[in-house]
Design a protein around this motif. Structure first.
Motif, PDB file in Angstrom:
ATOM      1  N   LYS A   6     -47.768  43.675   5.521  1.00 49.47           N
ATOM      2  CA  LYS A   6     -48.177  42.320   4.936  1.00 49.47           C
ATOM      3  C   LYS A   6     -48.721  42.186   6.009  1.00 49.47           C
ATOM      4  CE  LYS A   6     -47.698  36.965   5.062  1.00 49.47           C
ATOM      5  NZ  LYS A   6     -48.168  36.734   6.673  1.00 49.47           N
ATOM      6  N   LEU A   7     -49.491  42.834   7.466  1.00 48.94           N
ATOM      7  CA  LEU A   7     -50.491  42.685   7.584  1.00 48.94           C
ATOM      8  C   LEU A   7     -51.552  43.942   7.357  1.00 48.94           C
ATOM      9  CD1 LEU A   7     -49.134  41.940  11.445  1.00 48.94           C
ATOM     10  CD2 LEU A   7     -51.308  39.954  10.018  1.00 48.94           C
ATOM     11  N   LEU A   8     -51.244  44.779   7.393  1.00 49.82           N
ATOM     12  CA  LEU A   8     -51.956  46.072   6.579  1.00 49.82           C
ATOM     13  C   LEU A   8     -51.952  45.348   5.405  1.00 49.82           C
ATOM     14  CD1 LEU A   8     -50.433  48.886   8.582  1.00 49.82           C
ATOM     15  CD2 LEU A   8     -51.989  48.089   8.536  1.00 49.82           C
ATOM     16  N   LYS A  52     -58.768  36.254  12.003  1.00 48.40           N
ATOM     17  CA  LYS A  52     -57.266  35.944  11.699  1.00 48.40           C
ATOM     18  C   LYS A  52     -56.348  36.933  11.924  1.00 48.40           C
ATOM     19  CE  LYS A  52     -53.840  32.737   9.006  1.00 48.40           C
ATOM     20  NZ  LYS A  52     -54.240  32.392   7.679  1.00 48.40           N
ATOM     21  N   ASN A  53     -56.395  37.874  11.001  1.00 50.01           N
ATOM     22  CA  ASN A  53     -55.678  38.836  10.828  1.00 50.01           C
ATOM     23  C   ASN A  53     -55.713  40.023  11.795  1.00 50.01           C
ATOM     24  OD1 ASN A  53     -55.860  41.872   9.738  1.00 50.01           O
ATOM     25  ND2 ASN A  53     -54.571  40.975   8.364  1.00 50.01           N
ATOM     26  N   ALA A  54     -56.863  40.118  12.527  1.00 49.77           N
ATOM     27  CA  ALA A  54     -56.759  40.762  13.809  1.00 49.77           C
ATOM     28  C   ALA A  54     -56.029  40.104  14.851  1.00 49.77           C
ATOM     29  CB  ALA A  54     -58.353  41.031  13.767  1.00 49.77           C
ATOM     30  N   VAL A  55     -56.428  38.662  14.679  1.00 53.01           N
ATOM     31  CA  VAL A  55     -55.385  38.080  15.941  1.00 53.01           C
ATOM     32  C   VAL A  55     -53.725  38.131  15.830  1.00 53.01           C
ATOM     33  CG1 VAL A  55     -54.662  35.445  16.569  1.00 53.01           C
ATOM     34  CG2 VAL A  55     -57.145  36.591  16.404  1.00 53.01           C
ATOM     35  N   GLN A  56     -53.145  38.312  14.207  1.00 51.78           N
ATOM     36  CA  GLN A  56     -52.183  38.325  14.221  1.00 51.78           C
ATOM     37  C   GLN A  56     -51.297  39.603  14.286  1.00 51.78           C
ATOM     38  OE1 GLN A  56     -52.061  36.663  10.187  1.00 51.78           O
ATOM     39  NE2 GLN A  56     -51.393  34.843  10.211  1.00 51.78           N
ATOM     40  N   GLN A  64     -44.683  44.129  20.525  1.00 54.22           N
ATOM     41  CA  GLN A  64     -43.480  45.870  19.815  1.00 54.22           C
ATOM     42  C   GLN A  64     -44.058  46.220  21.345  1.00 54.22           C
ATOM     43  OE1 GLN A  64     -41.622  45.753  17.232  1.00 54.22           O
ATOM     44  NE2 GLN A  64     -41.699  43.314  17.377  1.00 54.22           N
ATOM     45  N   ASN A  65     -44.694  46.324  22.044  1.00 53.61           N
ATOM     46  CA  ASN A  65     -45.052  46.321  23.448  1.00 53.61           C
ATOM     47  C   ASN A  65     -46.226  48.238  22.231  1.00 53.61           C
ATOM     48  OD1 ASN A  65     -46.297  47.110  25.968  1.00 53.61           O
ATOM     49  ND2 ASN A  65     -44.116  47.832  25.889  1.00 53.61           N
ATOM     50  N   CYS A  66     -46.948  47.541  21.792  1.00 51.00           N
ATOM     51  CA  CYS A  66     -47.989  49.151  21.632  1.00 51.00           C
ATOM     52  C   CYS A  66     -48.832  48.837  21.587  1.00 51.00           C
ATOM     53  CB  CYS A  66     -47.530  49.414  19.409  1.00 51.00           C
ATOM     54  SG  CYS A  66     -45.436  49.924  19.884  1.00 51.00           S
ATOM     55  N   LYS A  67     -50.113  49.945  21.365  1.00 49.83           N
ATOM     56  CA  LYS A  67     -51.297  49.716  21.687  1.00 49.83           C
ATOM     57  C   LYS A  67     -51.899  49.299  20.349  1.00 49.83           C
ATOM     58  CE  LYS A  67     -52.232  55.029  21.773  1.00 49.83           C
ATOM     59  NZ  LYS A  67     -53.401  55.337  22.221  1.00 49.83           N
ATOM     60  N   ASP A  68     -51.686  50.526  18.837  1.00 45.12           N
ATOM     61  CA  ASP A  68     -51.752  49.682  18.114  1.00 45.12           C
ATOM     62  C   ASP A  68     -51.096  50.253  17.390  1.00 45.12           C
ATOM     63  OD1 ASP A  68     -51.462  52.982  17.784  1.00 45.12           O
ATOM     64  OD2 ASP A  68     -53.865  53.094  18.156  1.00 45.12           O
ATOM     65  N   PHE A  69     -51.475  50.205  14.894  1.00 44.47           N
ATOM     66  CA  PHE A  69     -50.670  50.305  14.166  1.00 44.47           C
ATOM     67  C   PHE A  69     -50.154  51.978  14.037  1.00 44.47           C
ATOM     68  CE2 PHE A  69     -52.050  46.638  12.810  1.00 44.47           C
ATOM     69  CZ  PHE A  69     -50.435  45.688  12.590  1.00 44.47           C
ATOM     70  N   LEU A  89     -52.135  52.382   6.333  1.00 42.17           N
ATOM     71  CA  LEU A  89     -53.031  52.410   7.288  1.00 42.17           C
ATOM     72  C   LEU A  89     -53.948  53.478   7.374  1.00 42.17           C
ATOM     73  CD1 LEU A  89     -53.041  51.393  10.780  1.00 42.17           C
ATOM     74  CD2 LEU A  89     -51.646  53.834  11.373  1.00 42.17           C
ATOM     75  N   ALA A  90     -53.798  54.147   7.072  1.00 43.64           N
ATOM     76  CA  ALA A  90     -55.031  55.408   6.408  1.00 43.64           C
ATOM     77  C   ALA A  90     -55.797  54.623   5.581  1.00 43.64           C
ATOM     78  CB  ALA A  90     -53.729  56.086   5.797  1.00 43.64           C
ATOM     79  N   GLN A  91     -55.641  53.896   4.751  1.00 42.03           N
ATOM     80  CA  GLN A  91     -56.938  52.844   3.797  1.00 42.03           C
ATOM     81  C   GLN A  91     -57.122  52.246   4.561  1.00 42.03           C
ATOM     82  OE1 GLN A  91     -54.753  51.577   0.726  1.00 42.03           O
ATOM     83  NE2 GLN A  91     -54.207  53.699  -0.447  1.00 42.03           N
ATOM     84  N   SER A  92     -57.213  51.928   5.147  1.00 40.84           N
ATOM     85  CA  SER A  92     -57.661  50.172   6.369  1.00 40.84           C
ATOM     86  C   SER A  92     -58.393  51.418   7.393  1.00 40.84           C
ATOM     87  CB  SER A  92     -56.535  49.922   6.768  1.00 40.84           C
ATOM     88  OG  SER A  92     -57.305  49.286   7.649  1.00 40.84           O
TER      89      SER A  92
END
Length: 151
Positions: A6-8, A52-56, A64-69, A89-92
């Motif tokens: 959903k976020l991506l 807002k999307n970046a904050v979420q 999740q204790n991760c640095k990025d998607f 993620l690749a498209q984004s």
């Protein structure tokens, strides 16, 4: 995984829309169109959604204790959902790279336009900006300038 998708997906849609808006803005800047305000307002309206999307996304990744998607997706098992998330993620990432280039182009066009306007205003007012535009005008002995580029 549904939350990641959903976020991506939202991020991809917002980036694609922002890219379209910046493409239109660049076209207007290149045409020296006076109708820039509408295009700029559309960009200003989408920025809060991007924020807002970046904050979420940041909150999710911190939970999740991760640095990025990409880091998060590495830890997940291979499944249809993870494949969808990886494609999103690749498209984004591609859209974000294109958007950076468009933003830089718009910024450069804006800066060049400002220099052009300053030069023409000084030329019309017959003031000299010293070494910026060459020798002092013969018709104007004033040291004052209407627009000083050093400010």
């Amino acid at each position: 995984m549904d939350n990641v998708i959903k976020l991506l997906r939202e991020q991809t849609i917002l980036c694609r829309r922002t890219l379209e808006l910046f493409t239109k803005l660049i076209e207007l800047l290149e045409q020296n169109s006076p109708n820039l305000s509408e295009s700029i307002l559309k960009i200003e309206k989408i920025i809060p959604d991007l924020r807002k999307n970046a904050v979420q996304a940041q909150k999710f990744l911190q939970a999740q204790n991760c640095k990025d998607f990409a880091n998060f997706l590495e830890k997940q098992e291979n499944s249809i959902q993870s494949d969808v998330a990886k494609r999103l993620l690749a498209q984004s990432e591609i859209l974000q790279t294109q958007l950076k280039h468009k933003i830089n182009s718009a910024q450069l066009l804006t800066e060049k336009g400002a220099v052009f306007v300053n030069f023409n205003l000084n030329l019309l007012s017959q003031t000299s900006a010293g070494t910026t535009y060459g020798e002092q005008s013969l018709s104007s002995q004033s040291k004052l300038q209407m627009i000083d580029s050093s400010v």
